[in-house]
Enzyme design. Sequence first.
Site, PDB file in Angstrom:
ATOM      1  N   SER A 164     -15.018  45.690  24.128  1.00  0.00           N
ATOM      2  CA  SER A 164     -14.905  46.914  24.940  1.00  0.00           C
ATOM      3  C   SER A 164     -14.398  46.531  26.329  1.00  0.00           C
ATOM      4  O   SER A 164     -14.499  45.371  26.740  1.00  0.00           O
ATOM      5  CB  SER A 164     -16.300  47.549  25.046  1.00  0.00           C
ATOM      6  OG  SER A 164     -16.349  48.485  26.087  1.00  0.00           O
ATOM      7  N   TYR A 177     -25.203  47.841  26.896  1.00  0.00           N
ATOM      8  CA  TYR A 177     -23.965  47.931  26.113  1.00  0.00           C
ATOM      9  C   TYR A 177     -22.909  46.982  26.709  1.00  0.00           C
ATOM     10  O   TYR A 177     -22.219  46.258  25.974  1.00  0.00           O
ATOM     11  CB  TYR A 177     -23.474  49.378  26.099  1.00  0.00           C
ATOM     12  CG  TYR A 177     -22.255  49.624  25.241  1.00  0.00           C
ATOM     13  CD1 TYR A 177     -22.315  49.531  23.849  1.00  0.00           C
ATOM     14  CD2 TYR A 177     -21.030  49.978  25.815  1.00  0.00           C
ATOM     15  CE1 TYR A 177     -21.195  49.776  23.066  1.00  0.00           C
ATOM     16  CE2 TYR A 177     -19.914  50.225  25.036  1.00  0.00           C
ATOM     17  CZ  TYR A 177     -19.999  50.120  23.653  1.00  0.00           C
ATOM     18  OH  TYR A 177     -18.887  50.361  22.883  1.00  0.00           O
TER      19      TYR A 177
HETATM   20  N1  LIG Z   1     -15.044  55.183  20.660  1.00  0.00           N
HETATM   21  C1  LIG Z   1     -14.668  54.449  21.697  1.00  0.00           C
HETATM   22  O1  LIG Z   1     -14.046  54.933  22.646  1.00  0.00           O
HETATM   23  C2  LIG Z   1     -14.976  52.970  21.728  1.00  0.00           C
HETATM   24  C3  LIG Z   1     -14.537  52.207  22.807  1.00  0.00           C
HETATM   25  C4  LIG Z   1     -14.832  50.843  22.824  1.00  0.00           C
HETATM   26  C5  LIG Z   1     -15.505  50.271  21.773  1.00  0.00           C
HETATM   27  N2  LIG Z   1     -15.940  51.039  20.747  1.00  0.00           N
HETATM   28  C6  LIG Z   1     -16.648  50.360  19.662  1.00  0.00           C
HETATM   29  O2  LIG Z   1     -15.983  50.658  18.431  1.00  0.00           O
HETATM   30  C7  LIG Z   1     -16.931  50.628  17.372  1.00  0.00           C
HETATM   31  C8  LIG Z   1     -16.871  51.960  16.607  1.00  0.00           C
HETATM   32  O3  LIG Z   1     -17.109  53.022  17.539  1.00  0.00           O
HETATM   33  P1  LIG Z   1     -17.111  54.559  17.118  1.00  0.00           P
HETATM   34  O4  LIG Z   1     -16.731  55.319  18.348  1.00  0.00           O
HETATM   35  O5  LIG Z   1     -16.338  54.756  15.879  1.00  0.00           O
HETATM   36  O6  LIG Z   1     -18.674  54.775  16.877  1.00  0.00           O
HETATM   37  P2  LIG Z   1     -19.430  55.720  15.850  1.00  0.00           P
HETATM   38  O7  LIG Z   1     -20.795  55.951  16.443  1.00  0.00           O
HETATM   39  O8  LIG Z   1     -18.617  56.904  15.464  1.00  0.00           O
HETATM   40  O9  LIG Z   1     -19.577  54.783  14.573  1.00  0.00           O
HETATM   41  C9  LIG Z   1     -20.525  53.756  14.467  1.00  0.00           C
HETATM   42  C10 LIG Z   1     -21.000  53.705  13.022  1.00  0.00           C
HETATM   43  O10 LIG Z   1     -21.903  52.613  12.902  1.00  0.00           O
HETATM   44  C11 LIG Z   1     -22.932  53.013  12.029  1.00  0.00           C
HETATM   45  N3  LIG Z   1     -24.131  52.205  12.240  1.00  0.00           N
HETATM   46  C12 LIG Z   1     -25.015  52.291  13.271  1.00  0.00           C
HETATM   47  N4  LIG Z   1     -26.012  51.423  13.089  1.00  0.00           N
HETATM   48  C13 LIG Z   1     -25.742  50.771  11.932  1.00  0.00           C
HETATM   49  C14 LIG Z   1     -26.412  49.740  11.209  1.00  0.00           C
HETATM   50  N5  LIG Z   1     -27.562  49.208  11.657  1.00  0.00           N
HETATM   51  N6  LIG Z   1     -25.866  49.310  10.055  1.00  0.00           N
HETATM   52  C15 LIG Z   1     -24.715  49.848   9.588  1.00  0.00           C
HETATM   53  N7  LIG Z   1     -24.036  50.811  10.226  1.00  0.00           N
HETATM   54  C16 LIG Z   1     -24.555  51.270  11.383  1.00  0.00           C
HETATM   55  C17 LIG Z   1     -23.176  54.480  12.338  1.00  0.00           C
HETATM   56  O11 LIG Z   1     -23.837  55.136  11.262  1.00  0.00           O
HETATM   57  C18 LIG Z   1     -21.760  54.976  12.586  1.00  0.00           C
HETATM   58  O12 LIG Z   1     -21.191  55.517  11.411  1.00  0.00           O
HETATM   59  C19 LIG Z   1     -18.283  50.349  18.023  1.00  0.00           C
HETATM   60  O13 LIG Z   1     -18.506  48.970  17.997  1.00  0.00           O
HETATM   61  C20 LIG Z   1     -18.084  50.796  19.440  1.00  0.00           C
HETATM   62  O14 LIG Z   1     -18.981  50.145  20.312  1.00  0.00           O
HETATM   63  C21 LIG Z   1     -15.689  52.376  20.695  1.00  0.00           C
END
Ligand SMILES: NC(=O)c1ccc[n+]([C@@H]2O[C@H](COP(=O)([O-])OP(=O)(O)OC[C@H]3O[C@@H](n4cnc5c(N)ncnc54)[C@H](O)[C@@H]3O)[C@@H](O)[C@H]2O)c1
Length: 281
Positions: A164, A177
Amino acid sequence: MNIAKNHHFQNKVVVITGAGGVLCAYFAKEIAKTGAKVALLDLNFESANQYANEIVNEGGIAKAYQTNVLDLASLQTAREAILEDFGTCDILINGAGGNNPKATTDNEFHEFDLTENTKSFFELDKAGIEFVFNLNYLGTLLPTQIFAKDMIGKKGANIINISSMNAYTPLTKIPAYSGAKAAISNFTQWLAVYFSRVGIRCNAIAPGFLVSNQNRTLLFDEKGNPTARANKILTNTPMGRFGEANELLGGILFLMDENYASFVNGVVLPIDGGFSAYSGV
Ligand SMILES: NC(=O)c1ccc[n+]([C@@H]2O[C@H](COP(=O)([O-])OP(=O)(O)OC[C@H]3O[C@@H](n4cnc5c(N)ncnc54)[C@H](O)[C@@H]3O)[C@@H](O)[C@H]2O)c1
């Protein structure tokens, strides 16, 4: 634009954790267009299964597996089921991750005159902080322990983690985070070195600011004008706009693909419109 058509992963098994979530479900659907067999792992089976069904209905190969990335037994069960359905893992995308409100302060800066019900640094919840560290860090390390063993010596094997912008300079309010994502960047480099002699590359992407259905209302008012927070982000993003999920996909496909990235190992690729390069002056 279908950028997946430039990549060919026929017969490759791609395991994606967090594939029931916004970003990784999208990656799973696009990666399936390359001919890969896609295993969608998520705690939320219904969500992952819905996306797996969509892939299959569109002619792709996919299956969902209910998996807790923090539970070795659950990961092992998923591994065995995937082995039977598709074969051993070629590419692992560690996508499960996220923040928690209990590990988030209300204030950006500590002040002398805080109102009584402000959740400051001093009120952050230990369990919330542990949740965030575990989900992001252990939730990347444990699946790697389970799936990388099968990837040793396989041509084109590689791992992609999701870091991130927080990993470079922490954003306000979210110390757990930010710290956990910094640890992901560091772990990506560690893995790249550790597996370098057995043919597994390891890289990460560091997404900048994207608009998704989850954060749209935080970033735009009902007239579609950017909120104060959105303006702050845009001011600090030299390209002056938010990113799109398909702009992350390009980075993922590049890093995954042996034909493009066979000598790319241990990088954390910012996909951020210049955010991490900009001092703000
Ligand atoms: N969306 C953004 O802008 C953004 C930016 C930087 C980084 N990220 C990173 O990208 C990745 C995906 O983000 P996203 O926005 O799609 O998030 P999201 O919350 O939509 O998806 C995360 C998924 O992980 C699953 N999850 C949570 N705990 C779990 C566990 N213990 N075992 C298995 N699955 C589990 C959840 O059920 C969910 O479906 C994450 O690592 C997030 O930190 C996202």
